[in-house]
Design a protein around this motif. Structure first.
Motif, PDB file in Angstrom:
ATOM      1  N   ILE A  42       1.553  82.412  86.282  1.00 40.44           N
ATOM      2  CA  ILE A  42       1.989  83.390  87.274  1.00 40.44           C
ATOM      3  C   ILE A  42       3.396  83.050  87.753  1.00 40.44           C
ATOM      4  O   ILE A  42       4.253  83.936  87.892  1.00 40.44           O
ATOM      5  N   VAL A  43       3.660  81.771  87.960  1.00 46.83           N
ATOM      6  CA  VAL A  43       4.990  81.335  88.397  1.00 46.83           C
ATOM      7  C   VAL A  43       6.027  81.631  87.325  1.00 46.83           C
ATOM      8  O   VAL A  43       7.101  82.175  87.612  1.00 46.83           O
ATOM      9  N   HIS A  44       5.716  81.321  86.063  1.00 47.16           N
ATOM     10  CA  HIS A  44       6.651  81.620  84.964  1.00 47.16           C
ATOM     11  C   HIS A  44       6.917  83.122  84.896  1.00 47.16           C
ATOM     12  O   HIS A  44       8.069  83.550  84.735  1.00 47.16           O
ATOM     13  N   GLY A  82      13.589  81.075  78.237  1.00 46.03           N
ATOM     14  CA  GLY A  82      12.283  80.481  78.512  1.00 46.03           C
ATOM     15  C   GLY A  82      11.828  79.571  77.383  1.00 46.03           C
ATOM     16  O   GLY A  82      11.321  78.464  77.621  1.00 46.03           O
ATOM     17  N   LEU A  83      12.019  79.995  76.143  1.00 39.22           N
ATOM     18  CA  LEU A  83      11.658  79.170  74.996  1.00 39.22           C
ATOM     19  C   LEU A  83      12.511  77.899  74.957  1.00 39.22           C
ATOM     20  O   LEU A  83      12.001  76.804  74.695  1.00 39.22           O
ATOM     21  N   SER A  84      13.785  78.038  75.266  1.00 43.33           N
ATOM     22  CA  SER A  84      14.676  76.867  75.313  1.00 43.33           C
ATOM     23  C   SER A  84      14.212  75.873  76.373  1.00 43.33           C
ATOM     24  O   SER A  84      14.222  74.655  76.144  1.00 43.33           O
ATOM     25  N   ILE A  85      13.810  76.377  77.507  1.00 39.78           N
ATOM     26  CA  ILE A  85      13.330  75.494  78.573  1.00 39.78           C
ATOM     27  C   ILE A  85      12.056  74.775  78.150  1.00 39.78           C
ATOM     28  O   ILE A  85      11.861  73.603  78.492  1.00 39.78           O
ATOM     29  N   GLU A  86      11.208  75.432  77.379  1.00 41.08           N
ATOM     30  CA  GLU A  86      10.008  74.755  76.883  1.00 41.08           C
ATOM     31  C   GLU A  86      10.384  73.567  75.992  1.00 41.08           C
ATOM     32  O   GLU A  86       9.767  72.501  76.077  1.00 41.08           O
ATOM     33  N   TYR A  87      11.406  73.738  75.163  1.00 44.43           N
ATOM     34  CA  TYR A  87      11.865  72.611  74.337  1.00 44.43           C
ATOM     35  C   TYR A  87      12.515  71.525  75.198  1.00 44.43           C
ATOM     36  O   TYR A  87      12.347  70.332  74.923  1.00 44.43           O
ATOM     37  N   ILE A  88      13.237  71.922  76.227  1.00 46.20           N
ATOM     38  CA  ILE A  88      13.808  70.940  77.150  1.00 46.20           C
ATOM     39  C   ILE A  88      12.674  70.156  77.809  1.00 46.20           C
ATOM     40  O   ILE A  88      12.750  68.929  77.943  1.00 46.20           O
ATOM     41  N   GLN A  89      11.615  70.851  78.209  1.00 42.67           N
ATOM     42  CA  GLN A  89      10.473  70.170  78.815  1.00 42.67           C
ATOM     43  C   GLN A  89       9.839  69.183  77.841  1.00 42.67           C
ATOM     44  O   GLN A  89       9.418  68.093  78.227  1.00 42.67           O
ATOM     45  N   ASP A  99       4.717  74.410  76.045  1.00 38.86           N
ATOM     46  CA  ASP A  99       3.531  75.259  76.183  1.00 38.86           C
ATOM     47  C   ASP A  99       3.913  76.680  75.785  1.00 38.86           C
ATOM     48  O   ASP A  99       4.658  77.354  76.493  1.00 38.86           O
ATOM     49  N   MET A 100       3.403  77.106  74.652  1.00 39.31           N
ATOM     50  CA  MET A 100       3.747  78.438  74.148  1.00 39.31           C
ATOM     51  C   MET A 100       3.233  79.542  75.082  1.00 39.31           C
ATOM     52  O   MET A 100       3.841  80.603  75.166  1.00 39.31           O
ATOM     53  N   THR A 101       2.152  79.287  75.808  1.00 39.62           N
ATOM     54  CA  THR A 101       1.672  80.316  76.736  1.00 39.62           C
ATOM     55  C   THR A 101       2.624  80.478  77.927  1.00 39.62           C
ATOM     56  O   THR A 101       2.723  81.568  78.486  1.00 39.62           O
ATOM     57  N   ASP A 102       3.337  79.405  78.286  1.00 38.14           N
ATOM     58  CA  ASP A 102       4.396  79.548  79.303  1.00 38.14           C
ATOM     59  C   ASP A 102       5.508  80.446  78.776  1.00 38.14           C
ATOM     60  O   ASP A 102       6.019  81.306  79.498  1.00 38.14           O
ATOM     61  N   ALA A 103       5.890  80.242  77.517  1.00 38.83           N
ATOM     62  CA  ALA A 103       6.938  81.068  76.912  1.00 38.83           C
ATOM     63  C   ALA A 103       6.498  82.538  76.847  1.00 38.83           C
ATOM     64  O   ALA A 103       7.305  83.448  77.078  1.00 38.83           O
ATOM     65  N   ALA A 104       5.215  82.766  76.566  1.00 37.71           N
ATOM     66  CA  ALA A 104       4.695  84.142  76.549  1.00 37.71           C
ATOM     67  C   ALA A 104       4.743  84.749  77.952  1.00 37.71           C
ATOM     68  O   ALA A 104       5.113  85.924  78.124  1.00 37.71           O
ATOM     69  N   ALA A 105       4.384  83.955  78.965  1.00 35.82           N
ATOM     70  CA  ALA A 105       4.452  84.435  80.349  1.00 35.82           C
ATOM     71  C   ALA A 105       5.901  84.745  80.738  1.00 35.82           C
ATOM     72  O   ALA A 105       6.166  85.723  81.452  1.00 35.82           O
TER      73      ALA A 105
END
Length: 134
Positions: A42-44, A82-89, A99-105
């Motif tokens: 929800i936050v993403h 958002g996808l870039s931030i997932e890789y940074i994480q 987390d691919m579901t974060d990228a989807a959100a």
């Protein structure tokens, strides 16, 4: 340099997202009820919806109009950010993971940001003016 003033909310929001998404894992609340309702998704969704909203608002203040292509590019930019931030994480933060579901959100939030801006424009911005920051 005068043009940048229209985009200050979007720029600030972009940095806010980066800071929030790169906080160490221990600094993020982990309550049982929050995990049950997938609060992080929800936050993403909200963060990236806000990004597109502020980008749209900046273009509207600056130019008074924009095309469907511009809206599409904002959504693509937000999804890639958002996808870039997932890789940074995954590779550059402590106690965070990809987390691919974060990228989807993030992507769904970006799409929602376009809809929210269109509603905001219809309800709150006067037609025929660009309501620009002067």
């Amino acid at each position: 340099m005068k043009t940048i003033r229209y985009y200050i909310p979007a720029i600030v929001w972009l940095f806010f997202i980066l800071v929030m998404c790169t906080l160490p894992g221990k600094d993020i609340p982990h309550e049982g009820w929050m995990e049950r309702i997938h609060m992080d998704k929800i936050v993403h969704f909200g963060l990236f919806g806000g990004m597109v909203f502020f980008l749209c608002l900046g273009v509207y203040w600056h130019k008074g109009r924009f095309s469907a292509t511009t809206l599409f590019m904002f959504v693509v930019f937000a999804a890639l950010y958002g996808l870039s931030i997932e890789y940074i994480q995954k590779y550059m933060t402590v106690d965070r993971s990809f987390d691919m579901t974060d990228a989807a959100a993030d992507a769904l939030g970006a799409i929602a940001g376009v809809w929210i801006f269109r509603l905001f424009r219809r309800w709150f911005l006067k037609p025929g003016t660009n309501n620009a920051i002067k």
